[in-house]
Design an enzyme around this catalytic site. Structure first.
Site, PDB file in Angstrom:
ATOM      1  CB  CYS A 115      -0.943   0.010   1.200  1.00 26.06           C
ATOM      2  SG  CYS A 115      -2.163  -1.317   1.161  1.00 26.06           S
ATOM      3  CG  HIS A 261      -3.380   3.500   0.726  1.00 22.05           C
ATOM      4  ND1 HIS A 261      -3.633   2.915  -0.492  1.00 22.05           N
ATOM      5  CD2 HIS A 261      -3.568   2.531   1.661  1.00 22.05           C
ATOM      6  CE1 HIS A 261      -3.964   1.651  -0.307  1.00 22.05           C
ATOM      7  NE2 HIS A 261      -3.930   1.396   0.994  1.00 22.05           N
ATOM      8  CG  ASN A 291      -6.706  -0.965  -0.509  1.00 26.40           C
ATOM      9  OD1 ASN A 291      -5.843  -0.593  -1.287  1.00 26.40           O
ATOM     10  ND2 ASN A 291      -6.416  -1.287   0.742  1.00 26.40           N
TER      11      ASN A 291
END
Length: 334
Positions: A115, A261, A291
């Site tokens: 991530c 993020h 995501n």
């Protein structure tokens, strides 16, 4: 020392939209359950036969970024590719991009920081430019999550979160005060197993995993301690953003656009409130893309720029947190 700036942005997401209702047909979950915990309404998944892969999506985003940067592909002197879902075990996606763009001997490297991958990738590109080694660097974040998710009830707390897509940026030397002011990176390896995928690997390949583990606990699918990840994310996000602001003698009030993020809408909303930012100062798109790990920041950054939310002179803050645990921030004067 030179300074680097972003001169081109691009993004790509697959055409197939997978809604929460679609997932309800595959596992015991509800639209309300997913939205309450993540904020996600839908995500994009690669569809079998559509020609997409991690590298191909990255290529599509890269071509758009190159065109918008108004440079030739042969002007690129380094490729940095961030992903946790490469097409091959080896070699990495970076050399696939180099080959598909038709660049002869440009160096390429892969960043495996999940991530935080794009933030780490920007930091790598920035340092190469600052030291004068390279002038133009292509940074890509791309993920094909759908190819490796367990779409059953046992993994619903993980599988409902992730989507596929890619984003890219062209960095070059800045001839004015605009560009990346600083980047700040951290990791805490004691939490390795709290968000991980342990196999297959050279430690244990698929046949051994299947032989040694019951179907209820399959370690070649991702696992996540959601509550611990959430608790650490809200702390580390805040810390690393403040670290970047302090380093540049800036205040929270100086932020014009915050691109987090896209891990969980609740995390983004918590950080937004802590920073005292209006909705117009934060760009979230997890509601429609899920995501996308290393791709989430470049997709969101590109989208915010396309919508005119970022203008010259703005202070733009990028921040990420994820598996490792790793986290980081990038402070940019646009």
């Amino acid at each position: 020392m030179y300074q680097s700036k972003i001169i081109g942005l691009g993004k790509y997401v697959p055409e197939q939209v997978v809604t929460n209702e679609d997932l309800c047909q595959l596992m015991d979950t509800t639209d309300e359950w997913i939205q309450e915990r993540t904020g996600i309404k839908e995500r994009r998944h690669i569809k079998k036969g559509d020609g997409n892969s991690t590298a191909i999506m990255g290529l599509k985003a890269a071509k758009q970024a190159i065109e918008r940067a108004d440079i030739d592909k042969d002007d690129i002197e380094l490729i940095v590719f961030a992903t946790l879902s490469p097409d091959y075990y080896f070699p990495g996606c970076g050399v696939q991009i180099q080959e598909k763009l038709g660049i002869k001997t440009c160096p390429a490297l892969d960043v495996r920081n999940q991530c935080s991958g794009f933030v780490y990738g920007l930091s790598v590109a920035d340092q190469f430019i600052k030291t004068g080694m390279y002038k133009n660097v292509l940074v890509i974040g791309s993920e094909n999550h759908s190819g490796g998710l367990d779409m059953t009830t046992r993994s619903r707390h993980v599988s409902v979160i992730f989507g596929d897509g890619a984003g890219a940026a062209i960095l070059t030397r800045s001839d004015d005060d605009s560009g990346i002011l600083s980047s700040h990176l951290h990791s805490q390896g004691e939490y390795i197993d709290e968000l991980s995928l342990r196999g297959p690997s050279t430690e244990k390949w698929v046949p051994e995993i299947i032989a040694e583990n019951p179907q209820e606990d399959i370690p070649y699918y991702p696992k996540m301690n959601g509550q611990l990840v959430f608790k650490n994310a809200v702390v580390r996000f805040s810390e690393v953003i403040q670290e970047g602001l302090d380093f540049n003698a800036l205040k929270k009030e100086d932020i014009d656009m915050f691109i987090p993020h896209q891990a969980n809408l609740r995390i983004s909303q918590f950080i937004q409130k802590k920073l005292g930012l209006e909705d117009s100062q934060v760009h979230n798109n997890i509601q429609k893309f899920g995501n996308t790990t290393a791709a989430s920041i470049p997709i969101a950054l590109t989208e915010a720029w396309e919508e005119g939310k970022i203008k010259k002179g703005d202070l733009v803050v990028l921040a990420a947190f994820g598996s490792g645990f790793t986290w980081g921030s990038v402070i940019i004067r646009w």
